[in-house]
Design a protein around this motif. Structure first.
Motif, PDB file in Angstrom:
ATOM      1  N   VAL A   7       0.908  -0.872   0.039  1.00 54.77           N
ATOM      2  CA  VAL A   7      -0.078  -0.122  -0.081  1.00 54.77           C
ATOM      3  C   VAL A   7       0.999   1.240   0.021  1.00 54.77           C
ATOM      4  O   VAL A   7       1.882   1.225   0.817  1.00 54.77           O
ATOM      5  CB  VAL A   7      -0.908  -0.037   1.293  1.00 54.77           C
ATOM      6  CG1 VAL A   7      -1.575   1.257   1.280  1.00 54.77           C
ATOM      7  CG2 VAL A   7      -1.694  -1.241   1.270  1.00 54.77           C
ATOM      8  N   SER A   9      -0.391   4.549  -0.697  1.00 51.80           N
ATOM      9  CA  SER A   9      -0.961   5.658  -0.080  1.00 51.80           C
ATOM     10  C   SER A   9      -2.380   5.615   0.100  1.00 51.80           C
ATOM     11  O   SER A   9      -3.058   4.773  -0.829  1.00 51.80           O
ATOM     12  CB  SER A   9      -1.044   7.275  -0.851  1.00 51.80           C
ATOM     13  OG  SER A   9      -1.183   7.205  -2.068  1.00 51.80           O
ATOM     14  N   VAL A  10      -3.137   6.324   0.815  1.00 54.88           N
ATOM     15  CA  VAL A  10      -4.770   6.296   0.893  1.00 54.88           C
ATOM     16  C   VAL A  10      -5.169   7.676   0.768  1.00 54.88           C
ATOM     17  O   VAL A  10      -4.690   8.610   1.627  1.00 54.88           O
ATOM     18  CB  VAL A  10      -5.159   5.642   2.249  1.00 54.88           C
ATOM     19  CG1 VAL A  10      -6.599   5.690   2.599  1.00 54.88           C
ATOM     20  CG2 VAL A  10      -4.481   4.232   2.276  1.00 54.88           C
ATOM     21  N   SER A  11      -6.210   8.029   0.364  1.00 53.26           N
ATOM     22  CA  SER A  11      -6.792   9.349   0.058  1.00 53.26           C
ATOM     23  C   SER A  11      -7.597   9.634   1.257  1.00 53.26           C
ATOM     24  O   SER A  11      -8.381   8.773   1.494  1.00 53.26           O
ATOM     25  CB  SER A  11      -7.332   9.346  -1.277  1.00 53.26           C
ATOM     26  OG  SER A  11      -6.811   9.323  -2.278  1.00 53.26           O
ATOM     27  N   VAL A  54       3.400   4.343   4.563  1.00 58.73           N
ATOM     28  CA  VAL A  54       2.229   4.533   3.667  1.00 58.73           C
ATOM     29  C   VAL A  54       1.687   6.272   4.249  1.00 58.73           C
ATOM     30  O   VAL A  54       1.748   6.557   5.212  1.00 58.73           O
ATOM     31  CB  VAL A  54       1.008   3.798   4.277  1.00 58.73           C
ATOM     32  CG1 VAL A  54      -0.172   4.083   3.576  1.00 58.73           C
ATOM     33  CG2 VAL A  54       1.156   2.346   3.999  1.00 58.73           C
ATOM     34  N   VAL A  69      -7.356   4.015  -2.877  1.00 60.79           N
ATOM     35  CA  VAL A  69      -6.306   3.534  -2.024  1.00 60.79           C
ATOM     36  C   VAL A  69      -5.329   3.178  -3.235  1.00 60.79           C
ATOM     37  O   VAL A  69      -5.685   2.599  -4.249  1.00 60.79           O
ATOM     38  CB  VAL A  69      -6.667   2.145  -1.516  1.00 60.79           C
ATOM     39  CG1 VAL A  69      -5.182   1.313  -0.948  1.00 60.79           C
ATOM     40  CG2 VAL A  69      -7.722   2.287  -0.570  1.00 60.79           C
ATOM     41  N   ARG A  70      -4.027   3.649  -3.070  1.00 57.92           N
ATOM     42  CA  ARG A  70      -2.923   3.286  -4.177  1.00 57.92           C
ATOM     43  C   ARG A  70      -1.921   2.199  -3.739  1.00 57.92           C
ATOM     44  O   ARG A  70      -1.408   2.159  -2.354  1.00 57.92           O
ATOM     45  CB  ARG A  70      -2.154   4.821  -4.219  1.00 57.92           C
ATOM     46  CG  ARG A  70      -3.056   5.690  -5.146  1.00 57.92           C
ATOM     47  CD  ARG A  70      -2.204   7.215  -4.999  1.00 57.92           C
ATOM     48  NE  ARG A  70      -3.311   7.980  -5.344  1.00 57.92           N
ATOM     49  CZ  ARG A  70      -4.583   8.396  -5.038  1.00 57.92           C
ATOM     50  NH1 ARG A  70      -4.807   7.933  -3.826  1.00 57.92           N
ATOM     51  NH2 ARG A  70      -5.361   9.060  -5.795  1.00 57.92           N
ATOM     52  N   LEU A  71      -1.778   1.237  -4.605  1.00 63.10           N
ATOM     53  CA  LEU A  71      -1.220   0.132  -4.478  1.00 63.10           C
ATOM     54  C   LEU A  71      -0.022   0.118  -5.395  1.00 63.10           C
ATOM     55  O   LEU A  71      -0.033   0.535  -6.446  1.00 63.10           O
ATOM     56  CB  LEU A  71      -1.972  -1.089  -4.633  1.00 63.10           C
ATOM     57  CG  LEU A  71      -3.026  -1.269  -3.858  1.00 63.10           C
ATOM     58  CD1 LEU A  71      -4.285  -2.217  -4.531  1.00 63.10           C
ATOM     59  CD2 LEU A  71      -2.941  -1.492  -2.204  1.00 63.10           C
ATOM     60  N   ASN A 113     -15.141   0.458  -4.988  1.00 61.00           N
ATOM     61  CA  ASN A 113     -14.036   1.135  -4.241  1.00 61.00           C
ATOM     62  C   ASN A 113     -13.023   1.606  -5.336  1.00 61.00           C
ATOM     63  O   ASN A 113     -12.629   0.576  -6.071  1.00 61.00           O
ATOM     64  CB  ASN A 113     -13.547   0.500  -3.184  1.00 61.00           C
ATOM     65  CG  ASN A 113     -14.610   0.059  -2.025  1.00 61.00           C
ATOM     66  OD1 ASN A 113     -15.137   1.077  -1.620  1.00 61.00           O
ATOM     67  ND2 ASN A 113     -14.748  -1.077  -1.479  1.00 61.00           N
ATOM     68  N   LEU A 115      -9.423   1.966  -6.607  1.00 59.35           N
ATOM     69  CA  LEU A 115      -8.096   1.670  -6.427  1.00 59.35           C
ATOM     70  C   LEU A 115      -7.169   2.028  -7.615  1.00 59.35           C
ATOM     71  O   LEU A 115      -7.643   2.370  -8.634  1.00 59.35           O
ATOM     72  CB  LEU A 115      -7.834   0.114  -6.190  1.00 59.35           C
ATOM     73  CG  LEU A 115      -8.793  -0.577  -5.188  1.00 59.35           C
ATOM     74  CD1 LEU A 115      -8.873  -1.944  -5.550  1.00 59.35           C
ATOM     75  CD2 LEU A 115      -8.219  -0.411  -3.826  1.00 59.35           C
TER      76      LEU A 115
END
Length: 126
Positions: A7, A9-11, A54, A69-71, A113, A115
């Motif tokens: 993971v 980053s998460v917005s 993260v 969510v950036r993977l 969701n 991604l």
């Protein structure tokens, strides 16, 4: 087959990016990693807790940058082809290739969701 590596980053949707920077840095103790205009009218703000790998992207809900969510992935082209073949909702016809950033594309899981896959490599610090 490509792998999801981590993971990245998460917005977090925020109404006011400046107030959010103040809260996340002053109150929560996060480090400001990025605060830049990607293109006219599109501001990218990234904070990270000091011992975390993260990041949090502080984005307005109407941002052109997807709240997602950036993977990481080992190969964006292969991941795009695999998800497309599996019938997943893929939001880009092919991975985006912008100067200075790794190849990436947005897609949705089965619940809708958003991604984003970013290809790991030199530009993402992998």
């Amino acid at each position: 087959m490509t792998a999801t590596t981590r993971v990245i980053s998460v917005s977090v949707p925020v109404q006011d990016q400046d107030k959010a920077i103040e809260f996340y840095t002053q109150t929560l103790g996060c480090d400001l990693v990025t605060d830049m205009e990607l293109w006219p009218g599109v501001r990218l703000v990234e904070v990270r807790p000091p011992r975390s790998s993260v990041s949090l992207l502080l984005l307005p809900p109407d941002s052109e940058i997807p709240v997602a969510v950036r993977l990481g992935t080992t190969d964006a082209d292969e991941a795009h082809a695999r998800l497309t073949a599996a019938g997943a909702t893929v939001h880009n016809d092919e991975p985006l290739r912008w100067e200075g950033v790794p190849p990436m594309f947005a897609f949705a899981d089965g619940d809708g969701n958003t991604l984003v896959y970013l290809e790991e490599g030199e530009l993402t610090g992998a």
